[in-house]
Write a protein that holds these residues in place. Structure first.
Motif, short mmCIF file in Angstrom:
data_model
loop_
_atom_site.label_atom_id
_atom_site.label_comp_id
_atom_site.label_asym_id
_atom_site.label_seq_id
_atom_site.Cartn_x
_atom_site.Cartn_y
_atom_site.Cartn_z
N MET A 97 -20.11 22.05 78.90
CA MET A 97 -19.09 23.02 79.30
C MET A 97 -18.12 23.29 78.15
SD MET A 97 -18.21 22.27 83.30
CE MET A 97 -18.01 20.50 83.19
N ALA A 98 -17.74 22.24 77.43
CA ALA A 98 -16.83 22.41 76.30
C ALA A 98 -17.46 23.28 75.22
CB ALA A 98 -16.44 21.05 75.72
N LYS A 99 -18.72 23.03 74.91
CA LYS A 99 -19.41 23.82 73.89
C LYS A 99 -19.49 25.29 74.29
CE LYS A 99 -22.16 20.24 71.68
NZ LYS A 99 -23.52 19.76 71.37
N SER B 138 -14.41 21.45 70.93
CA SER B 138 -15.05 20.25 70.45
C SER B 138 -14.44 19.04 71.16
CB SER B 138 -14.86 20.11 68.94
OG SER B 138 -15.42 18.90 68.49
N LEU B 139 -15.28 18.21 71.76
CA LEU B 139 -14.80 17.02 72.46
C LEU B 139 -15.20 15.77 71.71
CD1 LEU B 139 -15.70 17.64 76.22
CD2 LEU B 139 -13.51 17.93 75.11
N HIS B 140 -14.32 14.79 71.73
CA HIS B 140 -14.67 13.47 71.21
C HIS B 140 -14.67 12.52 72.40
CE1 HIS B 140 -14.96 9.94 68.74
NE2 HIS B 140 -13.95 9.42 69.42
N VAL B 141 -15.80 11.92 72.68
CA VAL B 141 -15.93 11.01 73.83
C VAL B 141 -16.22 9.63 73.28
CG1 VAL B 141 -17.16 10.54 75.97
CG2 VAL B 141 -16.82 12.90 75.22
N ASP B 142 -15.42 8.66 73.72
CA ASP B 142 -15.65 7.26 73.29
C ASP B 142 -16.70 6.62 74.13
OD1 ASP B 142 -13.70 7.34 71.30
OD2 ASP B 142 -12.10 6.85 72.72
#
Length: 99
Positions: free
Chosen positions: A88-90, A95-99
């Motif tokens: 969804m972000a793309k 740009s998402l950073h997921v840990d």
């Protein structure tokens, strides 16, 4: 085993699915508007007034629905949840950073 489709069949299927998605979105949008109106009538009947906006406004109801549907689709599978959020972000250019 999955059936192989020709390009024209794939195009037809994609078009029809998009059509039905559009119908669902239209119907859900109408239901959200109806729920907002019903909530506001209820609040008004109880004497509530709001300076800015109703707590049951269409945007809030939409986000609540999205949260519930998101939970339903990933069903606790965190890898699926992460994939869904990333996709969804793309689509929105985020740009998402997921840990």
């Amino acid at each position: 085993m999955e059936q192989p489709f020709t390009e024209s069949e794939q195009a037809y299927l994609a078009d029809r699915v998009a059509h039905y998605v559009g119908e669902v979105v239209e119907r859900v949008t109408q239901v959200i508007c109806e729920a907002e109106a019903a909530a506001n009538a209820d609040f008004s009947a109880q004497g509530f007034t709001f300076a800015e906006h109703s707590p049951a406004n269409a945007d809030y109801l939409t986000v609540c629905l999205m949260e519930e549907l998101f939970r339903k689709v990933h069903s606790g599978d965190m890898a699926m949840a992460e994939l869904m959020l990333t996709m969804m972000a793309k689509q929105e250019g985020i740009s998402l950073h997921v840990d």
